[in-house]
Design an enzyme around this catalytic site. Structure first.
Site, PDB file in Angstrom:
ATOM      1  N   ARG A   1       5.353  11.795   2.821  1.00 41.22           N
ATOM      2  CA  ARG A   1       5.097  10.489   3.447  1.00 41.22           C
ATOM      3  C   ARG A   1       6.345   9.989   4.200  1.00 41.22           C
ATOM      4  NH1 ARG A   1       1.659   8.520  -0.562  1.00 41.22           N
ATOM      5  NH2 ARG A   1      -0.137   9.045   0.699  1.00 41.22           N
TER       6      ARG A   1
ATOM      7  N   SER B   1       0.841  -1.196   0.000  1.00 42.46           N
ATOM      8  CA  SER B   1       0.000   0.000   0.000  1.00 42.46           C
ATOM      9  C   SER B   1       0.873   1.242   0.000  1.00 42.46           C
ATOM     10  CB  SER B   1      -0.861   0.018   1.260  1.00 42.46           C
ATOM     11  OG  SER B   1       0.004   0.143   2.375  1.00 42.46           O
ATOM     12  N   LYS B   2       0.319   2.302  -0.514  1.00 43.94           N
ATOM     13  CA  LYS B   2       1.137   3.515  -0.622  1.00 43.94           C
ATOM     14  C   LYS B   2       1.476   4.126   0.730  1.00 43.94           C
ATOM     15  CE  LYS B   2      -2.672   6.641  -1.735  1.00 43.94           C
ATOM     16  NZ  LYS B   2      -3.734   6.034  -2.510  1.00 43.94           N
ATOM     17  N   ARG B   3       0.757   3.719   1.753  1.00 47.60           N
ATOM     18  CA  ARG B   3       1.098   4.227   3.094  1.00 47.60           C
ATOM     19  C   ARG B   3       2.483   3.727   3.520  1.00 47.60           C
ATOM     20  NH1 ARG B   3      -1.664   7.465   2.583  1.00 47.60           N
ATOM     21  NH2 ARG B   3      -3.906   7.474   2.439  1.00 47.60           N
TER      22      ARG B   3
END
Ligand code: GLU
Length: 472
Positions: A468, A253-255
């Site tokens: 992020r 996931s991009k998280r």
């Protein structure tokens, strides 16, 4: 044996995903190994979420990786069109056929009724599924509803008893009780097919022999098998590849990991390295050899050797691998790559717009614009946090900003500016609190050219990933 035909069927709804490259690589290797064909079909039946730009980026990224298909929207082929939105009439004809033979039915239930039904089932702790109210409408009632022009969807009539099963080349026999399956919608009220109908019809008409796709579709396959049987069609072989995982084994996931191919390209990951790395996701060349080319992979490729333990997408390993390939570049390759990918004329012209007024001598360009090319040194929370705010607020503010930026696809200054203004007002931060935080994290500097323009030039992938990375 007939010609091997495999396909990749990405939905153009977001950034070009590493998962798409992974699935493409395995389809490509299988097709090449067997002298078969790889087909690219764009599954753009979700009108709201599908984007032309996403479709283009998928194609550009896969070509960048050297994973070229034989038939597709850009190069045509015997079984086109290769964009599902151009095949709606075909899907509708097939939905009609299912209605004619009693394998599907029209459902007139309102969304209000369906929402109430779902709520009730949830309340009772039951699995939410359609209760079959319209499954056996009498002729007269159906006639009446049709002539009143009430809108309807077409649902699949899943047998109430028995089991549906299929064989997965790497997972073996998989079976599910029909009772657990929902009467899936096949055609929406706007006449658009859903994934299930379009996917099965197109795979059949495009003569796909092997459906090699991600694990997340395993649960859809029993429904697909029912459709193949209803049409009386021969089924392809099914192969569900293991999902890529984050280091903590959760679904990628991009998280937790950059997932966009654009990001890796911008960071100077070489296509050969990425392909080699993806080739190790669930497959291996041999116990001793981790570095291999796509040609070597093709030569040894065998679907049955795929192992199911969730492969970890480990950035450190990818970087290590990239280092190997960088070392192998000769000076011309290096110069060409850096010039084309990092110092392209286009990119430099954009940077000129924001830096030229700030330069006394041109060599200052390197110092003043370094953050357009490489990540700034990490600044501490202490430096970033405005005196009027708490560290948790800074993190929360950046997290919610990311949610807005993640869905901004037209990466232009005006839109970025709009998002920043809206978000800042929403969370009630003053410009002098908000803007320096963002500027410091993205550029490592207290001063920089106008922020939204800087973010535009830095690019969608890099700026979001820098935020992020800073948060985690
Ligand atoms: N459109 C689906 C996706 O984007 C395709 C799944 C399949 O290969 O059947 O993943």
């Amino acid at each position: 044996m007939s010609e091997i035909r495999v396909r990749i069927a990405p939905s153009p709804t977001g950034d070009p995903h590493v998962g798409t490259a992974y699935i493409t690589l395995f389809n490509y290797a299988f097709a090449k190994k067997n002298g078969g064909k790889l087909i690219l079909r764009i599954e753009d039946t979700d009108e709201v979420r599908s984007k032309e730009s996403s479709e283009e980026q998928i194609m550009t990224s896969l070509k960048w990786l050297g994973l070229q298909w034989d038939e597709g929207p850009d190069c045509g082929g015997e079984y086109g069109p290769y964009k599902q939105s151009e095949r709606k009439h075909i899907h509708r004809q097939h939905a009609d056929k299912l209605l004619d033979i009693g394998a599907a039915y029209r459902c007139f239930c309102s969304s209000k009724r369906l929402a109430e039904l779902r709520a009730k089932q949830k309340e009772q702790g039951l699995k939410t599924k359609y209760d079959g109210k319209c499954r056996s409408l009498g002729d007269a009632e159906l006639e009446k509803l049709l002539s009143s022009r009430k809108s309807y969807v077409v649902r699949m009539k899943v047998p109430k008893e028995g089991v549906s099963k299929f064989h997965d080349v790497i997972r073996g026999d998989i079976e599910i009780e029909n009772d657990l399956l929902d009467d899936q919608i096949l055609l929406k009220s706007d006449g658009f097919p859903t994934y299930h109908l379009a996917n099965v019809v197109d795979d059949h008409l495009m003569k796909i022999t092997h459906v090699i796709r991600a694990e997340e579709w395993v649960n859809s396959t029993p429904k697909h098998v029912i459709l193949y049987d209803a049409f009386g069609w021969e089924k392809p072989q099914f192969v569900h590849l293991p999902l890529l995982r984050n280091a903590d084994r959760s679904k990628i996931s991009k998280r937790k990991n950059p997932i966009s191919l654009n990001y890796y390209r911008k960071r100077g990951i070489l296509p050969k390295a990425l392909v080699n790395f993806l080739g190790l996701m669930g497959w291996s060349y041999s116990a001793e050899k981790e570095i291999f080319s796509v040609e070597e992979m093709i030569e040894k490729f065998d679907l049955r050797q795929i192992h199911l333990g969730g492969p970890i997408f480990d950035l450190k390993k990818l970087t290590w691998m990239n280092h190997h390939y960088v070392q192998k570049m000769d000076e011309d390759e290096f110069a060409d790559y850096v010039r084309e990918e990092m110092f392209s004329r286009e990119h430099l012209k954009h940077i000129h717009q924001v830096l030229f007024e700030r330069l006394e001598t041109l060599d200052q360009f390197v110092e003043k614009g370094f953050y357009f090319f490489s990540p700034p040194p990490i600044v501490s929370m202490e430096e970033v946090c405005p005196p009027t705010r708490q560290p948790e607020e800074v993190k929360a503010m950046l997290n919610s900003l990311l949610e807005h930026l993640d869905v901004l696809y037209v990466w232009e200054m005006v839109h970025i500016q709009e998002i920043i203004d809206k978000h800042r007002t929403q969370i009630d931060w003053k410009p002098k609190e908000y803007l320096p935080v963002l500027r410091l994290i993205l550029t490592g500097r207290k001063d920089s050219p106008p922020l939204s323009k800087t973010i535009e030039i830095m690019g969608r992938e890099i700026s979001r990933q820098r935020i992020r990375d800073w948060i985690t």
